[in-house]
Design a protein around this motif. Structure first.
Motif, short mmCIF file in Angstrom:
data_model
loop_
_atom_site.label_atom_id
_atom_site.label_comp_id
_atom_site.label_asym_id
_atom_site.label_seq_id
_atom_site.Cartn_x
_atom_site.Cartn_y
_atom_site.Cartn_z
N ASP B 215 -7.71 -8.91 -11.03
CA ASP B 215 -7.87 -10.04 -10.11
C ASP B 215 -7.93 -9.51 -8.69
N GLY B 216 -8.48 -10.30 -7.81
CA GLY B 216 -8.69 -9.83 -6.45
C GLY B 216 -7.38 -9.65 -5.69
N GLY B 217 -6.31 -10.19 -6.26
CA GLY B 217 -5.05 -10.26 -5.53
C GLY B 217 -4.44 -8.93 -5.13
N ALA B 218 -4.72 -7.87 -5.89
CA ALA B 218 -4.02 -6.62 -5.62
C ALA B 218 -4.76 -5.71 -4.64
N ILE B 219 -6.07 -5.91 -4.52
CA ILE B 219 -6.83 -4.99 -3.66
C ILE B 219 -6.46 -5.20 -2.20
N GLY B 220 -6.28 -6.47 -1.80
CA GLY B 220 -5.93 -6.78 -0.41
C GLY B 220 -4.68 -6.05 0.05
N PRO B 221 -3.54 -6.23 -0.65
CA PRO B 221 -2.31 -5.54 -0.22
C PRO B 221 -2.45 -4.01 -0.22
N LEU B 222 -3.13 -3.48 -1.24
CA LEU B 222 -3.30 -2.03 -1.29
C LEU B 222 -4.14 -1.54 -0.11
N ALA B 223 -5.20 -2.28 0.18
CA ALA B 223 -6.08 -1.87 1.27
C ALA B 223 -5.40 -2.06 2.61
N ALA B 224 -4.61 -3.15 2.76
CA ALA B 224 -3.90 -3.39 4.01
C ALA B 224 -2.93 -2.24 4.27
N ASP B 225 -2.29 -1.78 3.20
CA ASP B 225 -1.35 -0.67 3.31
C ASP B 225 -2.06 0.60 3.79
N ARG B 226 -3.25 0.85 3.20
CA ARG B 226 -4.01 2.04 3.61
C ARG B 226 -4.49 1.90 5.05
N LEU B 227 -4.93 0.69 5.40
CA LEU B 227 -5.44 0.44 6.75
C LEU B 227 -4.33 0.69 7.78
#
Lengths: 343, 261
Positions: B215-227
């Protein structure tokens, strides 16, 4: 912005070239960047579809950037995005199709899904005026077709290959003669240079047919190579290449001239990657001159796969505001006739 | 981002599996996510889905801080669709691009739902995301998770990668993991495309199996963390993580090795 000065961005990724063009008014090429993968595929003896797809993804934005830099325009200046929808390798097509849809959405401009062969044919409009009815002889690695254009943007296939495409036959013969991929240009050069010629068969098919067949000719070449090997003779490479090229050119030009007469066309168009073949260009030029039939042949840079030709074909749809929705499907078997304009 | 402390707004998507996952991440959480099961049709739906998500949320391109994408592994063609869209969008809008592992997204997505059921004694959980790679193989990785109450799933010490993304034989690998998890006193969870391997995984004593769709839900937090950590990707050089060569390259290499022997 008018139909004369609108800016079209076009993307072509149907096989092993990643290409992006920016064309003004459907005719004026501001940039036509082509990144060829030939070096990558050569060691495999031909195009590997999965590798072609990987290369397209790797280079797509870089080629976009180069095209904009070369054209000297900004992303916001683009009025429409065209892309090869098919035919082609599905994985390769998909990269261009997804990039084009994304661009169309991101820039909020229309999308135009375009037929690859219509692109090859309309490459001629980048160098001259097309007079209708016209007949196009399309010769490339994947296609060998005679296409009748009774009027602008309306395509009717009157002849096609029943087996190998011309370019495919060239590459297979070149491989048998131990030339590296793609071997077509080597065979052309060898044929031009040779005085001797090995007589090879011509596949005329039924008397009234405009179709082609090259698998018998290819087999005859391979048989000749084997015969020489068995007898321990030195292979007369040049004579064989000349014989092969003579057979191909004889058949395609004779059928093209016969169709031109039968359909009463006012112009002949030569196009596709094999249209860069010198022997073919010379013969068709001579035949058309004899018949008093005007002929257009794009320069070699517009014969091989490139995105400027896609923009030239997409212009047919732009002027009719025949746009493609963003849920367009990349279609390896896209029909040229069905892609015709609808008016 | 206008202020250094503000949570970024991210448009995120993944097409590495049979699921087309698109999401919008804003103010520290996922504000909208769609999950469509459009196997072989990702190229048709991806751009309309992105456009609809932005419209539905009234989000303009100027509000987007970065484009986040699952870079695989997974279906070659599938991964290329999201990556082609992400590269093109990031380049066209001049936004940073953040690639995340599709396997990590799968694992974290599952963990966000599972952690309530996790060991109340706070023993670590090994989360093993898998995707079917055919012929008894899986794309897989391993993450070490600790259920830290209701806190951030990505808080320090709560989530860490333990094994790299790779292609592995499920039979062999799952047995090794099962034995090692028992030894380490960790619970073991196989998540993701587990259904084709049910029989295999049921043989393991200490493992739980949780089928889970991306689901799309996990990519956002992971990417925000990397950003936040400045880990953005170069748009031009960015490519999918296939985890392996093409068959043609592998064969050529093998035959060249044979010749030089």
């Amino acid at each position: 912005m008018t139909d004369k000065d609108y800016l079209m961005l076009a993307i072509e990724t149907s096989c092993d070239e990643t290409s992006v063009a920016i064309v003004r008014g459907g005719r004026e090429v501001l940039a036509n960047v082509v990144s060829s993968q030939i070096e990558t595929h050569r060691r495999f003896g031909g195009v590997v579809p999965e590798i072609a797809s990987r290369k397209h993804v790797e280079s797509i934005t870089l080629i976009l950037e180069e095209a904009f830099a070369k054209a000297g325009v900004g992303r916001g200046d683009i009025d429409a995005v065209a892309v090869t929808q098919g035919p082609g390798l599905i994985g390769a097509l998909l990269v261009g199709v997804v990039a084009a849809k994304t661009l169309a959405m991101a820039l909020d401009v229309p999308l135009i899904g375009t037929h690859h062969i219509a692109g090859h044919i309309y490459a001629n409009r980048l160098i001259g005026e097309i007079v209708y009815p016209a007949l196009a002889l399309v010769v490339s690695g994947g296609h060998t077709e005679l296409v009748l254009l009774e009027r602008e943007g309306v395509f009717r296939i009157v002849g096609r290959t029943r087996d190998d495409a011309v370019g495919e036959a060239y590459d297979k013969v070149a491989r048998a003669l131990s030339f590296p991929y793609p071997g077509g240009p080597y065979v052309d050069k060898l044929a031009q240079a040779s005085e001797e010629e090995v007589e090879l068969p011509r596949a005329w098919l039924e008397p009234d047919s405009y179709d082609f067949s090259f698998s018998g000719l290819k087999s005859a070449v391979l048989a000749e190579i084997n015969r020489a090997k068995m007898k321990g003779e030195e292979l007369a490479q040049g004579a064989l290449a000349k014989g092969f090229q003579a057979s191909v050119i004889d058949v395609v030009t004779t059928k093209a001239m016969r169709a031109a007469q039968a359909f009463g066309v006012r112009q002949m168009l030569l196009c596709g990657g094999v249209a860069a073949n010198l022997g073919l260009r010379e013969r068709l030029t001579a035949l058309c001159a004899d018949a008093g039939l005007p002929l257009l042949i794009p320069p070699p840079s517009l014969c091989s796969d490139n995105a400027a030709m896609i923009a030239a074909a997409a212009d047919l749809k732009w002027r009719r505001r025949a746009f493609t929705p963003l849920d367009m499907v990349a279609w390896p078997q896209l029909s040229l006739e069905e892609w015709s304009v609808q008016d | 981002m206008n202020e250094s402390n503000r949570e970024p707004t991210l448009l995120a998507f993944d097409t590495s599996t049979g699921t087309l996952a698109v999401s919008l991440y804003r103010d520290g959480h996922v504000v909208d996510a769609t999950q469509s099961f459009t196997e072989r049709n990702h190229s048709v739906r991806i751009v309309p889905e992105i456009r609809e998500m932005l419209r539905r949320n009234g989000t303009g391109k100027e509000e987007i801080d970065a484009i986040a994408v699952g870079r695989g592994p997974g279906s070659y063609t599938g991964v290329r669709i999201a990556v082609s869209a992400a590269k093109t969008l990031a380049w066209t809008w001049d936004k940073p691009l953040v690639g995340v592992s599709s396997l990590e997204a799968l694992a974290l997505g599952a963990w966000q739902r599972l952690r309530q059921e996790a060991d109340p004694l706070g023993r670590p959980a090994w989360i093993v995301p898998i995707m079917d790679a055919r012929r008894g193989q899986v794309y897989g990785a391993r993450f070490r998770a600790v259920a830290a109450g209701a806190g951030d799933v990505l808080a320090a010490g709560a989530w860490a990668r333990a094994d790299e993304d790779g292609i592995r034989l499920i039979g062999e690998w799952s047995e090794v993991l099962s034995a090692r998890a028992a030894e380490a006193g960790a619970s073991l969870w196989f998540v993701g495309e587990t259904t084709p391997f049910e029989a295999e995984l049921a043989k393991l004593e200490h493992a739980k199996t949780v089928p889970f769709a991306m689901d799309g839900g996990a990519i956002g937090p992971l990417a925000a963390d990397r950003l936040r950590r400045g880990m953005t990707d170069d748009v031009h050089a960015f490519a999918p993580n296939y985890t392996q060569q093409t068959e043609a390259e592998a064969k050529l290499q093998a035959s060249e090795a044979e010749r030089t022997r």
